[in-house]
Scaffold this active site. Sequence first.
Site, PDB file in Angstrom:
ATOM      1  N   GLY A  45       7.102   2.380   6.405  1.00  0.00           N
ATOM      2  CA  GLY A  45       7.465   1.825   7.712  1.00  0.00           C
ATOM      3  C   GLY A  45       7.084   0.364   7.858  1.00  0.00           C
ATOM      4  O   GLY A  45       7.854  -0.435   8.402  1.00  0.00           O
ATOM      5  N   CYS A  46       5.931   0.009   7.361  1.00  0.00           N
ATOM      6  CA  CYS A  46       5.460  -1.378   7.477  1.00  0.00           C
ATOM      7  C   CYS A  46       6.287  -2.315   6.599  1.00  0.00           C
ATOM      8  O   CYS A  46       6.564  -3.450   6.979  1.00  0.00           O
ATOM      9  CB  CYS A  46       3.981  -1.464   7.129  1.00  0.00           C
ATOM     10  SG  CYS A  46       2.960  -0.494   8.265  1.00  0.00           S
TER      11      CYS A  46
END
Length: 156
Positions: A45-46
């Site tokens: 996600g990051c």
Amino acid sequence: MTIIEEGGTLPAIELATPSGDRLNLRDYVGKIFVLYFYPKDDTSGCTREAQDFSSHYAEFQALGAAVLGVSRDTPAKHQKFIDKYDLTVPLATDDSDAAMQAFGVWVEKKLYGKTYMGIDRSTFLFDAAGILVRDWRKVKVPGHVIDVLEAVRALG
């Protein structure tokens, strides 16, 4: 410490950069500023969020906006993350935890029944006077950067 809310001002907090320099959040007063907090470099996600901000970074700049991503990862880890994914969005390290505390993003989280402290993925939009005009908490990555870009367009 009081958590910054809409209408609050950008605090004078120093962060470490991958180059070894330090920057102060107040240095961004005078331009629209997007500050985003994310949990950890090189996680799915990051990585997607950093890639999304990077792919639209020129558009933010064209609108007169600065963007900065912040996590607890070390400056060296940020540099590896930047190099691995050819990121253009600037990243910084909150090595004192002061920014995370000021923005209320250091929170208790649960995963697989375990409780731990971590960063709540959040984004904050400041106007050129350094006033918080919008925040996004508990961010879901898909489509988020476009939402932020639209808010910057509306502000400009």
